[in-house]
Design a protein around this motif. Sequence first.
Motif, PDB file in Angstrom:
ATOM      1  N   UNK A   1       0.827  -1.199   0.000  1.00 38.33           N
ATOM      2  CA  UNK A   1       0.000   0.000   0.000  1.00 38.33           C
ATOM      3  C   UNK A   1       0.864   1.253   0.000  1.00 38.33           C
ATOM      4  N   UNK A   2       0.219   2.401  -0.089  1.00 36.74           N
ATOM      5  CA  UNK A   2       0.940   3.663  -0.221  1.00 36.74           C
ATOM      6  C   UNK A   2       1.917   3.899   0.927  1.00 36.74           C
ATOM      7  N   UNK A   3       1.480   3.689   2.162  1.00 32.19           N
ATOM      8  CA  UNK A   3       2.363   3.903   3.304  1.00 32.19           C
ATOM      9  C   UNK A   3       3.590   3.018   3.259  1.00 32.19           C
ATOM     10  N   UNK A   4       3.413   1.750   2.919  1.00 35.53           N
ATOM     11  CA  UNK A   4       4.545   0.829   2.816  1.00 35.53           C
ATOM     12  C   UNK A   4       5.464   1.210   1.656  1.00 35.53           C
ATOM     13  N   UNK A   5       4.884   1.651   0.543  1.00 35.33           N
ATOM     14  CA  UNK A   5       5.707   2.071  -0.593  1.00 35.33           C
ATOM     15  C   UNK A   5       6.562   3.284  -0.232  1.00 35.33           C
ATOM     16  N   UNK A   6       5.956   4.281   0.410  1.00 35.57           N
ATOM     17  CA  UNK A   6       6.700   5.482   0.798  1.00 35.57           C
ATOM     18  C   UNK A   6       7.805   5.131   1.784  1.00 35.57           C
TER      19      UNK A   6
ATOM     20  N   UNK B   1       9.350   2.244   2.250  1.00 40.19           N
ATOM     21  CA  UNK B   1      10.390   1.465   1.585  1.00 40.19           C
ATOM     22  C   UNK B   1      11.243   2.341   0.666  1.00 40.19           C
ATOM     23  N   UNK B   2      10.597   3.223  -0.078  1.00 43.24           N
ATOM     24  CA  UNK B   2      11.352   4.087  -0.987  1.00 43.24           C
ATOM     25  C   UNK B   2      12.293   5.001  -0.209  1.00 43.24           C
ATOM     26  N   UNK B   3      11.815   5.575   0.895  1.00 43.07           N
ATOM     27  CA  UNK B   3      12.666   6.498   1.642  1.00 43.07           C
ATOM     28  C   UNK B   3      13.812   5.771   2.338  1.00 43.07           C
ATOM     29  N   UNK B   4      13.623   4.509   2.684  1.00 46.13           N
ATOM     30  CA  UNK B   4      14.703   3.723   3.298  1.00 46.13           C
ATOM     31  C   UNK B   4      15.713   3.260   2.257  1.00 46.13           C
ATOM     32  N   UNK B   5      15.247   3.000   1.044  1.00 43.96           N
ATOM     33  CA  UNK B   5      16.113   2.419   0.030  1.00 43.96           C
ATOM     34  C   UNK B   5      16.752   3.416  -0.925  1.00 43.96           C
ATOM     35  N   UNK B   6      16.274   4.652  -0.926  1.00 47.17           N
ATOM     36  CA  UNK B   6      16.819   5.656  -1.845  1.00 47.17           C
ATOM     37  C   UNK B   6      17.578   6.707  -1.044  1.00 47.17           C
TER      38      UNK B   6
END
Length: 157
Positions: A132-137, A139-144
């Motif tokens: 979902x959106x919260x998990x995507x955000x 994950x993206x902020x942790x990985x980028x």
Amino acid sequence: MEVENCCLLIGNSRWHWAFQLKNEWRYIHTSPNEQKLFKIDLSLIKWASVGEIPSEIGLNHENQLKTNQLPLINWPEWIGVDRALGTLGVLSKLNKAKFNANGFLLIDAGTILSLTKVSSQGKFEGGQLVAGLGLQISTMSKGAKNLSRFNLSNEVE
């Protein structure tokens, strides 16, 4: 008004309540709240869960709804009860409206974005789960490296 029926779906991050008052159902969605449960006769709550069930709340396991107990065709037991209950809701509304559909795609945008393809008879025909959106955000902020972490209200943390 006196509540005739009370149902609870324990989700991954939210609790979804349904209260029947006479012939009308009312729905509310809350953060997990064990204190709210202590104000209700737990033996009367019909409930289902896709999220963690707090052990101290003492829900009656005889009142638990599971996917394999619901009147749906070709539904594997591993499909979440939330998706099955959503399907029953759509089928009920389609029948009441006398709407003739070839089938439908049920989309639930919660912690997990679930896509569920269902025939007009309620037969499971496939689907997909996506973060979902919260998990995507998150994950993206942790990985980028250069992506700022922000919450869903668009405030930078």
